[in-house]
Design an enzyme around this catalytic site. Sequence first.
Site, PDB file in Angstrom:
ATOM      1  N   CYS A 103       0.954  -1.197   0.022  1.00 59.14           N
ATOM      2  CA  CYS A 103      -0.099   0.189  -0.005  1.00 59.14           C
ATOM      3  C   CYS A 103       0.984   1.348   0.107  1.00 59.14           C
ATOM      4  CB  CYS A 103      -0.825  -0.237   1.259  1.00 59.14           C
ATOM      5  SG  CYS A 103      -0.188  -0.090   2.831  1.00 59.14           S
ATOM      6  N   HIS A 133      -1.892   1.095   7.684  1.00 61.99           N
ATOM      7  CA  HIS A 133      -2.244   0.999   6.330  1.00 61.99           C
ATOM      8  C   HIS A 133      -2.073   2.459   5.752  1.00 61.99           C
ATOM      9  CE1 HIS A 133      -4.195  -0.243   2.738  1.00 61.99           C
ATOM     10  NE2 HIS A 133      -5.270   0.448   2.681  1.00 61.99           N
ATOM     11  N   ASP A 189      -8.065   2.969  -2.751  1.00 65.07           N
ATOM     12  CA  ASP A 189      -7.309   2.213  -1.977  1.00 65.07           C
ATOM     13  C   ASP A 189      -6.793   0.956  -2.764  1.00 65.07           C
ATOM     14  OD1 ASP A 189      -6.150   0.204  -0.172  1.00 65.07           O
ATOM     15  OD2 ASP A 189      -7.839   0.570   1.427  1.00 65.07           O
TER      16      ASP A 189
END
Length: 305
Positions: free
Chosen positions: A213, A248, A272
Amino acid sequence: MRSNSVNIETFKDMLKRYEDFKMKNKREPRVIFIRSGGGESIPLETFRDMVRRYNNFKDRYGREPRIVYVTPPEPPVPEVNENTPEYVSITQFKDMLSRYNRFKEVNGREPRVVFIYSGGGPSVSLETFKDMCKRYNQFLEENRREPRIVYVTPPEPPVPEEVREMRRVLGEFKTATQLYTLVSRRCKYKFYYNDQTPNREALKKMVTDGINCTDACQLFKPVIEGLGYSVRIEHVKVRCNDNKWYGHYFLRVAGKELASVSLPSERWTVWDYVSATKTGRPLGAPCCSRGIQHLGWGIVSPKHD
């Protein structure tokens, strides 16, 4: 006339009165009233043309039209014709502006087209000319001088390198939504801590080994900004199906088809990478749905900006 069209019921009433007059007087009327009892009327020649267009429509479509135009509407004016130049000099533009203003003054209305040169030839639609005037005035206001040229239609802005490189790998996209769809089909996720991969390397790995991520946020932020959106990287904790909290990163995006830029950043659309590549969630949803905590903006101690 106040309107250039009549509904089908009114037209058929006009047609009935026209036929009745012919039968009774053995000749055609000189005018046909729009409504029974007098008032507005049209010449016989115009009514014949209405009947012809009504019959043409029925023959072509197998049904009656909902309205019948009194005079056929003018065809749309093309924005530019094929011989129209890409831009005009400031002298030429001011000549166009002078002729536009003179036409308005003489005729009490705006022209449908504005010719590039006096006497005819290439022309632009009224809408295009108004846009030229708007851009001329903006330049004048921002730079306190006249431009040397005025583009007929504004040139396409240059495509940022990040967007070009991403299109080379994933294919064509024009919006952040289209990009998200391509990412969900073509890209892969790989778990590892922090950012470990420069963008040029991440561009290759996203479709082979996968990226995490953090690297994804650093890779896609300038791409989405290059499409004209506002983008921020959000640092969060998310609670997943195992009820554990994990650090995250995802993007918050605003503009165009997504959230309004006027909203606070925390209400911008979630973009995302992990939702697209691992958990299969739609655009706007974070990768885990059991909980989310905001920690801050930007990446903590990034190695690769």
